[in-house]
Design an enzyme around this catalytic site. Structure first.
Site, mmCIF file in Angstrom:
data_model
loop_
_atom_site.group_PDB
_atom_site.id
_atom_site.type_symbol
_atom_site.label_atom_id
_atom_site.label_comp_id
_atom_site.label_asym_id
_atom_site.label_seq_id
_atom_site.Cartn_x
_atom_site.Cartn_y
_atom_site.Cartn_z
ATOM 1 N NE ARG A 65 -2.160 2.153 3.477
ATOM 2 C CZ ARG A 65 -2.555 2.725 4.515
ATOM 3 N NH1 ARG A 65 -3.863 2.074 5.136
ATOM 4 N NH2 ARG A 65 -2.251 3.546 5.426
ATOM 5 C CE1 TYR A 89 -4.601 8.272 11.129
ATOM 6 C CE2 TYR A 89 -5.267 7.186 9.280
ATOM 7 C CZ TYR A 89 -5.167 7.289 10.623
ATOM 8 O OH TYR A 89 -5.408 6.137 11.224
ATOM 9 C CG ASP A 117 -6.838 3.874 3.753
ATOM 10 O OD1 ASP A 117 -7.824 4.427 3.281
ATOM 11 O OD2 ASP A 117 -6.656 3.337 4.688
ATOM 12 C CG HIS A 150 -7.195 7.204 5.495
ATOM 13 N ND1 HIS A 150 -7.099 6.083 6.277
ATOM 14 C CD2 HIS A 150 -5.603 7.254 5.145
ATOM 15 C CE1 HIS A 150 -5.807 5.523 6.523
ATOM 16 N NE2 HIS A 150 -4.976 6.059 5.630
ATOM 17 C CD GLU A 204 -7.678 0.616 3.395
ATOM 18 O OE1 GLU A 204 -6.929 -0.169 2.655
ATOM 19 O OE2 GLU A 204 -7.602 0.776 4.454
ATOM 20 C CD GLU A 249 -9.757 1.303 8.090
ATOM 21 O OE1 GLU A 249 -8.948 0.615 7.244
ATOM 22 O OE2 GLU A 249 -9.341 2.239 8.844
ATOM 23 N NE ARG A 307 -9.549 -1.666 4.743
ATOM 24 C CZ ARG A 307 -8.417 -2.279 5.431
ATOM 25 N NH1 ARG A 307 -7.951 -3.286 4.740
ATOM 26 N NH2 ARG A 307 -7.830 -1.899 6.429
ATOM 27 C CD GLU A 332 -4.231 -2.375 7.061
ATOM 28 O OE1 GLU A 332 -5.398 -2.721 7.521
ATOM 29 O OE2 GLU A 332 -3.604 -1.244 7.068
ATOM 30 C CD1 TRP A 390 -10.864 10.255 11.634
ATOM 31 C CD2 TRP A 390 -9.661 8.843 10.233
ATOM 32 N NE1 TRP A 390 -11.194 9.020 11.650
ATOM 33 C CE2 TRP A 390 -10.511 8.173 11.272
ATOM 34 C CE3 TRP A 390 -8.835 7.992 9.460
ATOM 35 C CZ2 TRP A 390 -10.754 6.893 11.296
ATOM 36 C CZ3 TRP A 390 -8.815 6.729 9.483
ATOM 37 C CH2 TRP A 390 -9.736 6.109 10.437
HETATM 38 O O1 EZ4 Z 1 -7.010 4.016 10.398
HETATM 39 O O2 EZ4 Z 1 -5.811 1.420 12.405
HETATM 40 O O3 EZ4 Z 1 -5.793 0.437 6.768
HETATM 41 N N1 EZ4 Z 1 -5.566 1.123 7.993
HETATM 42 C C1 EZ4 Z 1 -5.788 1.993 8.482
HETATM 43 C C2 EZ4 Z 1 -5.407 2.319 9.808
HETATM 44 C C3 EZ4 Z 1 -6.593 2.847 10.617
HETATM 45 C C4 EZ4 Z 1 -6.379 2.746 12.287
HETATM 46 C C5 EZ4 Z 1 -7.580 2.970 12.872
HETATM 47 O O4 EZ4 Z 1 -7.292 2.579 14.374
HETATM 48 O O5 EZ4 Z 1 -6.641 2.794 7.887
HETATM 49 O O6 EZ4 Z 1 -4.283 3.460 9.848
HETATM 50 CO CO CO Z 2 -7.901 1.927 6.074
#
Ligand code: EZ4
Ligand code: CO
Length: 403
Positions: A147, A159, A211, A213, A237, A263, A284, A340, A403
């Protein structure tokens, strides 16, 4: 197989973990992960104050009954705190069942469906050049899937991008979350160039993941997916916030880039529409946040009917106990996709001795009875809980954003 003891262990060997340990009258022990990043003590209290007492004297072999008893018996259903607490009980009971049967848990789940569990590593860098170099490091280490995340010009903190190359930890210690500024336009202009640079440097002989996010709107995510098509992502993702299941239709209408999400989901009902309408390609959900092996298996089975594959969350806040349980399930289900994997720090690995191992881009669960993972309680006691939180994002006008 009566349960004699159930207790919660909170420890912080570099980051916080909550673990449930169940002991039977015959002396068998089982462990379950109950870690909920940034809300750890809420789950610890749910277990200590409301669940542990209910377990004493119950037959540890009746996993399905105990699951239903805790889920339906609580009246208040679903939610991350409840489902992480139930997950911990469920995972510990599978561990005990394996030990009682003298078999690794994957045998109880039907045996291995594949040689190993393909995992993806996390390459990230402040600049495109850094990120491209990091992808190379993962490929050199034998990863078949990577990733990539990268700093965005004009944004100070992004992030998923860390200074520490080896051990990435998104939560920061303190009484309040850190705050950062986010601008989707800046990111959208920049991201396709990152994928292009990675493919140009390293070719197409590995899986590339990314990702977003949860930060985009559906039409923005559609645009990103479309722009990413020439670089053949394994998945995009969390393109949009996870609450809006219908929003994934817009993404689907515009792009063939595979989509992964889930997730933060904690039950089969959270992803039912996404799966049955085939709006995603990978689900996920994880052992720890989605009700343990018992409930996650149901989600994976539903997904299999609709050609949706698994891609469980496995960041550092999911303890080695969760990772061990995930590997037993991953290796046994027909529709496994990818897992992951973020390496834990040596301190964490010491507190949670485990037998799963990395080999040739794959993780392999241990072959001993149970899950093949434990907690060293004496060592755990040396690392007391520390408040730590995931960051909060604001848009440039100050609005709080995903985020
Ligand atoms: O934001 O594990 O794919 N992984 C992620 C991680 C999550 C954190 C949340 O607790 O997006 O960084
Ligand atoms: Co993620």
């Amino acid at each position: 197989m009566k349960i004699a003891d159930a207790r919660v262990i909170v420890t912080c060997p570099g980051r916080n973990f909550v673990t449930l340990k169940i002991t039977t009258e015959s002396g068998l022990t089982g462990v379950g992960d109950a870690t909920l990043n940034g809300r750890e003590l809420a789950v610890a209290s749910y277990l200590t104050d409301h669940v542990c007492g209910l377990l004493i004297g119950r037959d540890a072999s009746r996993i399905n009954d105990i699951w239903q008893y805790l889920y339906k018996g609580a009246y208040w259903r679903r939610g991350p705190v409840t489902m992480s607490a139930i997950a911990a009980v469920d995972t510990a009971l599978w561990d005990i069942k394996g030990k009682a049967a003298g078999m690794p848990v994957y045998q109880l789940l039907g045996g291995k469906a594949r040689a190993g569990v393909m995992v993806y590593g996390h390459a990230n860098g402040a600049t495109v050049d850094d990120a491209v170099a990091e992808v190379g490091r993962y490929l050199d280490a034998g990863y078949k899937a990577v990733r990539v995340q990268c700093g965005v010009p004009g944004l100070e903190h992004v992030y998923g991008v860390s200074d520490d190359r080896d051990f990435y930890e998104p939560a920061t210690a303190g009484v309040a979350p850190e705050e950062a500024v986010w601008a989707s336009e800046k990111y959208l202009d920049f991201a396709p160039g990152l994928f292009a640079a990675v493919r140009e440097a390293h070719g197409f002989g590995f899986h590339l993941l990314h990702d977003a996010h949860h930060r985009l709107t559906p039409i923005e995510a559609a645009r990103l997916g479309k722009a990413a098509e020439p670089y053949r992502l394994f998945w995009l993702e969390d393109p949009i916030s996870e609450e809006l299941q219908e929003g994934f239709r817009t993404i689907r209408q515009h792009t063939t880039t595979p989509i992964a999400v889930g997730e933060v989901y904690n039950s089969i009902w959270d992803c039912q529409q996404l799966i049955t309408e085939q709006l995603i390609d990978y689900i996920r959900t994880t052992v720890v946040h989605a009700g343990g092996i018992t409930h996650l298996r149901r989600i994976f089975d539903l997904a299999a009917l609709y050609h949706v594959r698994t891609g469980s969350h496995g960041a550092t806040d999911l303890s080695p106990v969760c990772m061990a349980a995930a590997l037993h399930l991953d290796i046994s289900v027909p529709n496994f996709g990818i897992q992951e994997y973020m390496r834990h720090t040596p301190e964490t690995d010491e507190v949670f001795p485990h037998s799963y191992r990395f080999e040739d881009g794959m993780l392999l669960p241990g072959d001993e009875p149970g899950l093949g993972v434990d907690i060293d309680e004496e060592l755990a006691a040396r690392y007391p809980y520390r408040q730590a939180y995931l960051p909060v994002n604001r848009l440039e006008d100050g609005t709080v954003h995903d985020w």
